[in-house]
Design an enzyme around this catalytic site. Structure first.
Site, PDB file in Angstrom:
ATOM      1  N   GLU A  97      -5.183   7.185   1.809  1.00 50.71           N
ATOM      2  CA  GLU A  97      -6.422   7.534   1.134  1.00 50.71           C
ATOM      3  C   GLU A  97      -6.911   8.944   1.463  1.00 50.71           C
ATOM      4  OE1 GLU A  97      -9.253   4.412   1.860  1.00 50.71           O
ATOM      5  OE2 GLU A  97      -8.464   3.196   0.221  1.00 50.71           O
ATOM      6  N   GLU A 128       7.877  -6.468  15.177  1.00 49.84           N
ATOM      7  CA  GLU A 128       6.915  -6.061  16.195  1.00 49.84           C
ATOM      8  C   GLU A 128       7.537  -6.019  17.587  1.00 49.84           C
ATOM      9  OE1 GLU A 128       3.360  -8.380  16.078  1.00 49.84           O
ATOM     10  OE2 GLU A 128       3.223  -8.334  13.888  1.00 49.84           O
TER      11      GLU A 128
END
Length: 313
Positions: A97, A128
């Site tokens: 953004e 992970e």
């Protein structure tokens, strides 16, 4: 997972997860499955109301991060976020953004997520635990002393993220940990940490809730404040916005009107004359100069709009 990076000197402790604040039971939610919809909503809302207070306690560290990020971007460096699961997705959201909000080069703010781009749309929990992948992904970005690398993990123990931060630090980058648990491996791996202690979740262990909200708030602060310090904001107006569609075109015109007091017609003409570059149009209107003069002033000011206006007058 045992929560420890490969090669760590720490010994795994099976009860570690139960010691983490984010993994403990929230006693107020102990009978969650027997509550009405309204009661559940009230409970979650009440817990969410505590998040801003947790972030407030970390403001000095957040301000330190803002200064480091602004300095890095000013010298042509990068802000690189790294995380897994929810943390990685929040990082991606903030990174992608920045270009539409501040018209920054996509290279300036980047993200690394465990499992790669596909993990944005589907869970990739096994990734992970992969410390080696964390090191390799970070190595591919070739971090240097000009960059800031910010690792995000609510638990502070995610092996992928810890290893990535360790590698970034080895290569000379400025490293920051963002977590909800103090004294974590991630905090120890980084130069300093932002710790938002939000406490146990309504849904035990679901860090997409308060922990995720806290970290979204922190990343909002860091990126917005850093861009503001760089001069990509004028007053509180998004003056670097790129008018790439009709909505953004009208927003840019409105910004020019608000920032300079120009009429709608004058602002529209200036934006068109600037080549649809909002900061150029703003300098043209505010300083009463031509497009080449405004462009030159912005270049001298390193895109700091307020400084460019002062230079152009």
């Amino acid at each position: 997972m045992n929560g420890l990076p490969k090669g760590s000197n720490l010994k795994p402790n099976p009860s570690t997860l139960h010691q983490l604040h984010t993994e403990q039971l929230n006693h107020a939610a102990g009978d969650l499955d027997r509550k009405s919809s309204l009661d559940i909503a009230h409970l979650i809302n009440a817990e969410d109301a505590t998040v801003a207070l947790a972030v407030n306690r970390a403001l000095p560290q957040i301000a330190r991060a803002i200064d480091q990020v602004a300095a890095a971007l000013r010298r042509g460096g990068r802000l690189i976020y790294v995380g897994a699961g929810t943390s990685g997705r929040i990082a991606a959201l903030d990174a992608v953004e920045c270009p539409p909000t501040f018209n920054t080069n996509p290279r300036s703010v980047q993200f690394i997520i465990a499992g790669g781009a596909k993990a944005l749309a589907s869970a990739s929990e096994i990734s992970e635990d992969d410390s080696q992948a964390g090191r390799e992904e970070m190595s591919r970005r070739k971090p240097t002393k000009n960059d800031v690398v910010l690792g995000i993990a609510s638990s502070g123990r995610t092996p992928f993220t810890v290893a990535a931060i360790e590698r970034a630090r080895q290569r000379g980058a400025h490293t920051i940990a963002l977590t909800c648990n103090p004294n974590s491996p991630l905090e120890r791996a980084a130069h300093f940490a932002i710790v938002t202690q939000v406490g146990p979740e309504v849904l035990a262990g679901s860090s997409r809730m308060k922990a995720g909200t806290a970290h979204k708030m922190v990343l909002n602060m860091i990126s917005t404040a850093a861009m503001t310090r760089l001069g990509y904001v004028y007053g509180n107006l998004m003056v670097n916005v790129a008018p790439k569609n009709e909505k953004l075109l009208q927003r840019a015109i409105g910004i020019l009107e608000q920032a300079t007091g120009a009429s709608h017609e004058s602002a529209t003409k200036a934006l068109k004359a600037s080549g649809n570059r909002t900061p150029v149009a703003l300098v043209m209107l505010a300083a009463g100069v031509t497009r080449p003069q405004a462009t030159s002033a912005l270049k001298k000011a390193k895109a700091n709009v307020r400084q460019a206006i002062a230079l152009a007058k």
